[in-house]
Design a protein around this motif. Structure first.
Motif, mmCIF file in Angstrom:
data_model
loop_
_atom_site.group_PDB
_atom_site.id
_atom_site.type_symbol
_atom_site.label_atom_id
_atom_site.label_comp_id
_atom_site.label_asym_id
_atom_site.label_seq_id
_atom_site.Cartn_x
_atom_site.Cartn_y
_atom_site.Cartn_z
ATOM 1 N N VAL A 32 54.824 28.385 -53.396
ATOM 2 C CA VAL A 32 56.285 28.289 -53.446
ATOM 3 C C VAL A 32 56.737 27.560 -54.704
ATOM 4 C CG1 VAL A 32 56.510 28.379 -50.930
ATOM 5 C CG2 VAL A 32 56.394 26.156 -52.074
ATOM 6 N N GLU B 45 62.202 25.221 -54.060
ATOM 7 C CA GLU B 45 62.107 25.491 -52.627
ATOM 8 C C GLU B 45 61.466 24.320 -51.897
ATOM 9 O OE1 GLU B 45 60.021 28.551 -49.435
ATOM 10 O OE2 GLU B 45 60.108 29.124 -51.548
ATOM 11 N N LYS C 31 54.196 28.792 -47.937
ATOM 12 C CA LYS C 31 54.852 28.890 -46.635
ATOM 13 C C LYS C 31 53.766 29.058 -45.594
ATOM 14 C CE LYS C 31 59.409 30.486 -47.661
ATOM 15 N NZ LYS C 31 60.473 31.445 -47.411
ATOM 16 N N TYR D 256 55.326 24.439 -44.194
ATOM 17 C CA TYR D 256 54.600 24.650 -45.446
ATOM 18 C C TYR D 256 53.171 24.148 -45.302
ATOM 19 C CZ TYR D 256 59.052 25.863 -47.424
ATOM 20 O OH TYR D 256 60.245 26.498 -47.661
#
Length: 189
Positions: free
Chosen positions: A89, A93, A159, A55
């Motif tokens: 995100v 998550e 991501k 990330y």
């Protein structure tokens, strides 16, 4: 207006001076774009600290220059890299798959970021798109409304684009409800 821009850049460099330790190949610590709609600032210090993480945490600040109020949500932010678009995100998550949240929170406290812009005459509106990153917060802010000459800042998580390495570039795009078009900032990791 140029004095305002100059002051904002100087203040951000001073506030985020700790980020220099993570600079890669002389890349700047802060990337900016100034338009009639907004000033957008992106600091990739946290992403640079985790070059192998899945990330990308980015500290993003926005000043609304538009005469009308605008609205921002977590969905107002995307990054573009290698022909792909990556949305910010979800909190769920991030909690399930990202193991660096405590580190990120400690880094933000060391940088003493209370207001990322800290400009005279500019009022700050708190945002909290990821309440897990800030101490003593547990409620997500779903919408931030910025009147003219108001700012906000937050850490946004995306991501990591496949193959993105230190020194590579990507684009941050901010799409506030109320702006005629998105504001983009080119960032070098």
């Amino acid at each position: 207006m140029s004095d305002l821009i100059r002051r904002s850049a100087v203040v951000m460099v001073l506030v985020l001076a700790g980020s220099a330790a993570f600079a890669v190949g002389g890349a700047p610590a802060i990337f900016t774009t100034h338009t009639p709609d907004a000033n957008v600032y992106v600091n990739p210090v946290l992403a640079r600290a985790h070059p192998k993480a899945g990330y990308l945490p980015l500290v993003i600040g926005i000043v609304n220059n538009d005469p009308q109020p605008v609205q921002l949500t977590r969905h107002s932010f995307v990054i573009e890299a290698g022909g792909h678009v990556y949305a910010a995100v979800s909190v769920t998550e991030l909690r399930q798959h990202y193991t660096k949240l405590d580190f990120d929170a400690r880094q933000l406290r060391q940088m003493k970021i209370v207001k990322i812009l800290g400009l005279n005459g500019i009022r700050s509106i708190p945002s909290n798109f990821y309440p897990i990153i800030r101490k003593n917060t547990s409620v997500t802010t779903p919408i931030v409304e910025l009147a003219r000459r108001y700012d906000t800042w937050d850490v946004l998580y995306f991501k990591r684009p496949s193959g993105l390495q230190p020194g590579d570039s990507f684009t941050v795009k901010v799409m506030a409800k109320g702006w005629a078009k998105p504001v983009t900032v080119k960032v070098t990791l």
